[in-house]
Scaffold this motif. Structure first.
Motif, PDB file in Angstrom:
ATOM      1  N   PHE A   7      34.510  23.750  41.803  1.00 16.44           N
ATOM      2  CA  PHE A   7      35.729  24.076  42.528  1.00 16.44           C
ATOM      3  C   PHE A   7      36.112  25.533  42.298  1.00 16.44           C
ATOM      4  CE2 PHE A   7      40.334  24.399  43.009  1.00 16.44           C
ATOM      5  CZ  PHE A   7      40.506  23.840  44.274  1.00 16.44           C
ATOM      6  N   GLN A   8      36.018  25.998  41.062  1.00 19.17           N
ATOM      7  CA  GLN A   8      36.345  27.392  40.759  1.00 19.17           C
ATOM      8  C   GLN A   8      35.373  28.328  41.459  1.00 19.17           C
ATOM      9  OE1 GLN A   8      36.187  27.086  36.514  1.00 19.17           O
ATOM     10  NE2 GLN A   8      38.348  26.545  36.325  1.00 19.17           N
ATOM     11  N   ARG A   9      34.103  27.977  41.477  1.00 19.09           N
ATOM     12  CA  ARG A   9      33.103  28.793  42.153  1.00 19.09           C
ATOM     13  C   ARG A   9      33.387  28.835  43.662  1.00 19.09           C
ATOM     14  NH1 ARG A   9      28.899  26.822  39.577  1.00 19.09           N
ATOM     15  NH2 ARG A   9      28.499  25.207  41.110  1.00 19.09           N
ATOM     16  N   ASP A  10      33.753  27.697  44.242  1.00 19.90           N
ATOM     17  CA  ASP A  10      34.088  27.676  45.666  1.00 19.90           C
ATOM     18  C   ASP A  10      35.307  28.544  45.958  1.00 19.90           C
ATOM     19  OD1 ASP A  10      31.954  25.974  46.127  1.00 19.90           O
ATOM     20  OD2 ASP A  10      33.191  24.161  46.219  1.00 19.90           O
ATOM     21  N   ALA A  11      36.306  28.477  45.102  1.00 19.61           N
ATOM     22  CA  ALA A  11      37.497  29.324  45.282  1.00 19.61           C
ATOM     23  C   ALA A  11      37.119  30.797  45.182  1.00 19.61           C
ATOM     24  CB  ALA A  11      38.564  28.969  44.248  1.00 19.61           C
ATOM     25  N   LEU A  12      36.231  31.129  44.262  1.00 13.40           N
ATOM     26  CA  LEU A  12      35.768  32.507  44.117  1.00 13.40           C
ATOM     27  C   LEU A  12      35.083  32.979  45.393  1.00 13.40           C
ATOM     28  CD1 LEU A  12      35.565  34.787  41.961  1.00 13.40           C
ATOM     29  CD2 LEU A  12      33.326  33.861  41.393  1.00 13.40           C
ATOM     30  N   TYR A  13      34.244  32.137  45.988  1.00 16.16           N
ATOM     31  CA  TYR A  13      33.561  32.494  47.231  1.00 16.16           C
ATOM     32  C   TYR A  13      34.565  32.686  48.366  1.00 16.16           C
ATOM     33  CZ  TYR A  13      29.117  31.110  45.019  1.00 16.16           C
ATOM     34  OH  TYR A  13      28.028  31.002  44.202  1.00 16.16           O
ATOM     35  N   VAL A  14      35.580  31.841  48.429  1.00 15.45           N
ATOM     36  CA  VAL A  14      36.609  31.974  49.467  1.00 15.45           C
ATOM     37  C   VAL A  14      37.329  33.308  49.302  1.00 15.45           C
ATOM     38  CG1 VAL A  14      38.830  31.080  50.280  1.00 15.45           C
ATOM     39  CG2 VAL A  14      36.924  29.512  49.898  1.00 15.45           C
ATOM     40  N   ASN A  46      43.395  26.610  38.613  1.00 14.63           N
ATOM     41  CA  ASN A  46      42.026  27.107  38.725  1.00 14.63           C
ATOM     42  C   ASN A  46      41.988  28.579  39.124  1.00 14.63           C
ATOM     43  OD1 ASN A  46      39.895  24.978  38.198  1.00 14.63           O
ATOM     44  ND2 ASN A  46      41.374  23.848  39.433  1.00 14.63           N
ATOM     45  N   LEU A  47      42.916  29.009  39.977  1.00 13.07           N
ATOM     46  CA  LEU A  47      43.002  30.433  40.282  1.00 13.07           C
ATOM     47  C   LEU A  47      43.380  31.224  39.036  1.00 13.07           C
ATOM     48  CD1 LEU A  47      44.790  30.385  43.761  1.00 13.07           C
ATOM     49  CD2 LEU A  47      42.364  30.825  43.292  1.00 13.07           C
ATOM     50  N   ASP A  48      44.298  30.691  38.238  1.00 12.50           N
ATOM     51  CA  ASP A  48      44.669  31.355  36.988  1.00 12.50           C
ATOM     52  C   ASP A  48      43.479  31.467  36.043  1.00 12.50           C
ATOM     53  OD1 ASP A  48      47.275  31.781  37.812  1.00 12.50           O
ATOM     54  OD2 ASP A  48      48.063  29.996  36.801  1.00 12.50           O
ATOM     55  N   THR A  49      42.631  30.450  36.019  1.00  9.28           N
ATOM     56  CA  THR A  49      41.429  30.505  35.184  1.00  9.28           C
ATOM     57  C   THR A  49      40.504  31.621  35.645  1.00  9.28           C
ATOM     58  OG1 THR A  49      41.541  28.153  34.638  1.00  9.28           O
ATOM     59  CG2 THR A  49      39.380  29.209  34.436  1.00  9.28           C
ATOM     60  N   LEU A  50      40.344  31.762  36.957  1.00 10.80           N
ATOM     61  CA  LEU A  50      39.506  32.849  37.479  1.00 10.80           C
ATOM     62  C   LEU A  50      40.069  34.213  37.107  1.00 10.80           C
ATOM     63  CD1 LEU A  50      38.650  31.399  41.006  1.00 10.80           C
ATOM     64  CD2 LEU A  50      37.122  31.584  39.023  1.00 10.80           C
ATOM     65  N   PHE A  55      37.290  37.344  36.766  1.00 10.80           N
ATOM     66  CA  PHE A  55      36.591  37.328  38.047  1.00 10.80           C
ATOM     67  C   PHE A  55      37.489  37.768  39.201  1.00 10.80           C
ATOM     68  CE2 PHE A  55      34.305  34.040  35.605  1.00 10.80           C
ATOM     69  CZ  PHE A  55      33.018  34.522  35.712  1.00 10.80           C
ATOM     70  N   VAL A  56      38.783  37.542  39.039  1.00  6.50           N
ATOM     71  CA  VAL A  56      39.752  37.754  40.113  1.00  6.50           C
ATOM     72  C   VAL A  56      40.951  38.512  39.570  1.00  6.50           C
ATOM     73  CG1 VAL A  56      41.354  36.520  41.663  1.00  6.50           C
ATOM     74  CG2 VAL A  56      39.036  35.664  41.350  1.00  6.50           C
ATOM     75  N   ASN A  63      58.019  38.538  45.921  1.00  2.01           N
ATOM     76  CA  ASN A  63      58.393  37.791  44.718  1.00  2.01           C
ATOM     77  C   ASN A  63      57.886  36.363  44.696  1.00  2.01           C
ATOM     78  OD1 ASN A  63      59.708  39.971  43.606  1.00  2.01           O
ATOM     79  ND2 ASN A  63      61.695  39.429  44.494  1.00  2.01           N
ATOM     80  N   ARG A  64      57.482  35.838  45.842  1.00  2.00           N
ATOM     81  CA  ARG A  64      57.048  34.438  45.919  1.00  2.00           C
ATOM     82  C   ARG A  64      55.571  34.264  46.214  1.00  2.00           C
ATOM     83  NH1 ARG A  64      60.745  30.483  49.041  1.00  2.00           N
ATOM     84  NH2 ARG A  64      58.656  30.053  49.720  1.00  2.00           N
ATOM     85  N   THR A  65      54.908  35.305  46.694  1.00  2.00           N
ATOM     86  CA  THR A  65      53.542  35.161  47.196  1.00  2.00           C
ATOM     87  C   THR A  65      52.586  36.072  46.435  1.00  2.00           C
ATOM     88  OG1 THR A  65      54.473  34.741  49.390  1.00  2.00           O
ATOM     89  CG2 THR A  65      52.115  35.210  49.279  1.00  2.00           C
ATOM     90  N   ASN A  66      51.571  35.460  45.841  1.00  2.00           N
ATOM     91  CA  ASN A  66      50.542  36.215  45.131  1.00  2.00           C
ATOM     92  C   ASN A  66      49.356  36.481  46.050  1.00  2.00           C
ATOM     93  OD1 ASN A  66      51.862  36.238  42.610  1.00  2.00           O
ATOM     94  ND2 ASN A  66      51.187  34.159  42.217  1.00  2.00           N
ATOM     95  N   SER A  67      48.683  37.562  45.803  1.00  2.00           N
ATOM     96  CA  SER A  67      47.424  37.866  46.483  1.00  2.00           C
ATOM     97  C   SER A  67      46.310  37.819  45.450  1.00  2.00           C
ATOM     98  CB  SER A  67      47.478  39.244  47.146  1.00  2.00           C
ATOM     99  OG  SER A  67      47.619  40.255  46.164  1.00  2.00           O
ATOM    100  N   TYR A  68      45.110  37.569  45.910  1.00  2.00           N
ATOM    101  CA  TYR A  68      43.962  37.458  45.023  1.00  2.00           C
ATOM    102  C   TYR A  68      42.821  38.302  45.576  1.00  2.00           C
ATOM    103  CZ  TYR A  68      46.575  33.561  43.123  1.00  2.00           C
ATOM    104  OH  TYR A  68      47.560  32.801  42.552  1.00  2.00           O
ATOM    105  N   SER A  69      42.138  39.018  44.703  1.00  2.00           N
ATOM    106  CA  SER A  69      40.984  39.818  45.110  1.00  2.00           C
ATOM    107  C   SER A  69      39.946  39.780  43.998  1.00  2.00           C
ATOM    108  CB  SER A  69      41.399  41.256  45.416  1.00  2.00           C
ATOM    109  OG  SER A  69      41.985  41.853  44.280  1.00  2.00           O
ATOM    110  N   LEU A  70      38.702  39.980  44.391  1.00  2.00           N
ATOM    111  CA  LEU A  70      37.630  39.993  43.399  1.00  2.00           C
ATOM    112  C   LEU A  70      37.698  41.240  42.545  1.00  2.00           C
ATOM    113  CD1 LEU A  70      34.364  38.913  45.250  1.00  2.00           C
ATOM    114  CD2 LEU A  70      35.849  37.538  43.812  1.00  2.00           C
ATOM    115  N   THR A  71      37.359  41.089  41.299  1.00  2.00           N
ATOM    116  CA  THR A  71      37.165  42.235  40.427  1.00  2.00           C
ATOM    117  C   THR A  71      35.712  42.685  40.568  1.00  2.00           C
ATOM    118  OG1 THR A  71      36.496  40.857  38.579  1.00  2.00           O
ATOM    119  CG2 THR A  71      38.869  41.385  38.759  1.00  2.00           C
TER     120      THR A  71
END
Length: 93
Positions: A7-14, A46-50, A55-56, A63-71
């Motif tokens: 699941f974490q790997r799939d989230a990373l790919y997304v 799981n996003l917090d784990t990444l 990885f992320v 204030n309410r919405t986080n964004s995520y990007s690859l490192t």
């Protein structure tokens, strides 16, 4: 990447495939792939784990919405995983 769950790997790919997505965009993509609901209680830890594993990167739209990007590490790990998979799944003709 070997210590990530599927699941974490799939989230990373997304995250890799979208432009700095927010959590709900990641959730929507995973739900489409899994063809079932992904609960917030599963997604965000799981996003917090990444993020914790480096990885992320987590940013904020507001204030309410986080964004995520690859490192850089996340990109390297995906590329290494892709090469590893190709050695076992390449079709020879």
């Amino acid at each position: 990447m070997e210590d990530l769950t599927a699941f974490q790997r799939d989230a990373l790919y997304v995250i890799a495939g979208l432009d700095d997505p927010h959590g709900l965009a990641i959730k929507d993509e995973l739900e489409e792939y899994y063809e079932k609901e992904v609960h917030h209680g599963r997604l965000y830890p799981n996003l917090d784990t990444l993020v914790d594993k480096g990885f992320v990167k987590k940013g904020q739209y507001d204030n309410r919405t986080n964004s995520y990007s690859l490192t850089q590490r996340g990109r390297r790990e995906i590329e290494a995983r892709r090469k590893w998979e190709e050695q076992y799944t390449a079709v020879t003709g």
